[in-house]
Design an enzyme around this catalytic site. Structure first.
Site, PDB file in Angstrom:
ATOM      1  N   GLY A  38      -0.748  -0.763  -3.187  1.00 19.46           N
ATOM      2  CA  GLY A  38       0.765  -0.572  -3.657  1.00 19.46           C
ATOM      3  C   GLY A  38       0.694  -1.527  -4.970  1.00 19.46           C
ATOM      4  N   GLY A 114       4.398   0.138   6.530  1.00 20.00           N
ATOM      5  CA  GLY A 114       4.592   1.417   7.312  1.00 20.00           C
ATOM      6  C   GLY A 114       6.233   1.841   7.136  1.00 20.00           C
ATOM      7  N   TYR A 254      -8.461   8.785   2.291  1.00 18.63           N
ATOM      8  CA  TYR A 254      -8.006   8.323   0.831  1.00 18.63           C
ATOM      9  C   TYR A 254      -7.576   6.884   0.712  1.00 18.63           C
ATOM     10  CZ  TYR A 254      -4.625   8.223  -2.970  1.00 18.63           C
ATOM     11  OH  TYR A 254      -4.053   7.877  -3.755  1.00 18.63           O
TER      12      TYR A 254
END
Ligand code: SF4
Length: 501
Positions: A38, A114, A254
């Site tokens: 992030g 999440g 990934y």
């Protein structure tokens, strides 16, 4: 980068430490190792003898903490922190975590990785009952549920709240006296506990962050578990026994860093095995293998070793380019590929190249990559993808929530090959993926969530379900081959008749 050069994003990384004299600084370095999860906001909350102090802001960690004094201000020997990716419409600074809640009986901080599938309905219900929210993040919902619980102790309240929320979640909570981690019943997101030589305990989204701060892995937190860390050490509790491991396979493909281990499986090694399996399943007569940097480097080395082809640097990445996902139009997005990647003419000219990428999302970037390599003189371009085609949206914390964004939901492999202009195209099989990762858990797909690929969602989709089903046009359903969950779940009603390919 890749996942078609960042068209899909993880939605957060969390890190916390209990019992270190410079906890906020340590959390900074832990979050730095998780920055790939992030980049749009970051925050740290420290615990100074029970008083919580926080600093949050938009941007990269280095931008949010550009002034050393911000870290110095966050005194205390305990801290939790968060890095986040902002989904559309939620990019305001109100949503940056950790959130601090100040109650008459003490402070609490909370952050989350999440997505809750029943967040909309829970929030609506809570608002109807008088709850006031300060953000549109689903993280606040848990705190309202905790505070409204009539159970006698904090742990009972927390357990009740965790049993009320559904979906994918890894929570990190800091009270005056403890740091608490909790994982959803399927363990969609990774969460690991580590210990430092001075006795401090660390909780982190990935083990790479433990390595960065010099902590040894104690154990991975498992589905349905709560870990409580306080001055006496750590102990594990459970809030439910209704669990089934379904960790997100995209973590291995990934998202996670190659140096992280998830349930003992090293991410780089798993990717390498995916590449080797891809070479077995879809060999090609070629001169060299090249990777779309960086997330496909491991798979490319596996493919090259198995195929006996040299692994060359045919594409290079510009390290300093701005992230292109913030550019809104397709045209700008396509331009962005050239800012991020360049073909190495001296390597690929006149050669038959196998390009390894980890996924195809929209296909527009793959098209650009093929075009770029052909313009650089490549004689043939064969795309090999180290995961199955992405056909279904994710509701557990990844920002692809409609099939419209996924080219494989609309087109066959041959149609995609035609669209991207490659000489050939092949994807890793689902069995190949599951066996390459090799978690081997006694659960469907060896303990992996593979819903992105086959629509077999490990949980009910709650608030998202009706819209998702409505979004599938009858002709799309004809093309969608799987739907195991929906087939069984809707037996006896209109969805039973989903035609098979
Ligand atoms: S749907 Fe896909 S991205 Fe979402 S948790 Fe499952 S495998 Fe991961």
């Amino acid at each position: 980068m890749s996942a078609e050069l960042e068209d899909i994003h993880e939605e957060c990384g969390i890190f916390g430490v209990w019992g270190h004299p410079d906890a906020a600084r340590l959390t900074y370095f832990g979050l730095h190792a998780l920055q790939h999860r992030g980049q749009e906001g970051a925050g740290i909350v420290s615990n100074d003898d029970g008083h919580l102090l926080g600093h949050r802001g938009k941007g990269l960690l280095t931008q949010v903490f550009s002034d050393e004094r911000e870290i110095q201000r966050l005194k205390g020997s305990h801290a939790i922190g968060h890095v986040r990716y902002a989904t559309a419409g939620s990019g305001g600074s109100d949503n940056i975590q950790p959130f601090i809640f100040r109650f008459h009986d003490g402070d609490m901080a909370l952050c989350h990785n999440g997505n809750l599938t029943n967040c909309i309905s829970l929030r609506r219900k809570l608002e109807d009952e008088g709850a006031i929210f300060h953000s549109n993040s689903d993280t606040e919902v848990l705190m309202h549920l905790i505070r409204r619980s009539s159970k006698p102790t904090f742990m009972d309240k927390l357990k009740e709240a965790l049993n009320t929320v559904h979906g994918g979640f890894a929570y990190l909570i800091m009270t005056e006296h403890a740091m608490i981690g909790a994982l959803d019943p399927n363990g969609f997101r990774p969460l690991s506990l580590g210990k430092m030589t001075n006795g401090a305990y660390v909780l982190a989204s990935e083990t790479c962050a433990l390595d960065t701060v010099g902590a040894e892995l104690v154990r991975d937190i498992r589905p349905g578990e709560i870990v409580v860390v306080d001055d006496s050490g750590y102990h594990i509790d459970r809030y439910t026994d209704q669990t089934q491991l379904a960790i997100c396979s995209m973590e291995f493909i990934y998202f996670a860093r190659p140096d992280s281990n998830i349930y003992g499986v090293n991410v780089h090694s798993a990717r390498k095995r995916m590449g080797a399996r891809l070479a077995q399943e879809s060999p090609v007569d070629a001169d060299m293998v090249i990777a779309v940097p960086n997330s496909s480097l491991s798979a490319a080395s596996g493919y090259s070793e198995e195929a006996g082809l040299p692994n060359e640097m045919g594409l290079i990445k510009n390290q300093y380019v701005a992230r292109t996902f913030i550019q809104p139009t397709q045209e700008l997005r396509e331009q962005g590929v050239r800012m991020k990647l360049s073909a190495v003419r001296g390597v690929v000219k006149g050669k038959r190249v196998v390009v390894i990428d980890d996924s195809i999302v929209r296909g527009t970037t793959s098209k650009r990559i093929v075009q770029m390599l052909k313009e650089a003189g490549a004689a043939e371009v064969h795309m090999r993808i180290s995961s199955p085609p992405l056909k279904y949206p994710c509701f557990y914390g990844i920002d692809i929530s409609t099939t419209k964004e996924l080219i494989a939901a609309e087109k066959s492999v041959d149609e995609i090959r035609d669209y991207i202009g490659a000489d050939s195209l092949a994807f890793l099989s689902l069995d190949g993926l599951v066996e390459s990762i090799g978690l081997g858990a006694d659960a469907p797909y060896g303990g992996l969530c593979v819903a992105y690929f086959n629509g077999d969602y490990p949980t009910a989709l709650d608030d998202y379900e009706a819209d998702f089903l409505k979004s599938l046009a009858p002709e799309d359903r004809v093309r969608l081959p799987e739907f195991a969950l929906y087939k069984s779940k809707y037996e006896g009603n209109e969805y039973q008749a989903l035609p098979q390919a």
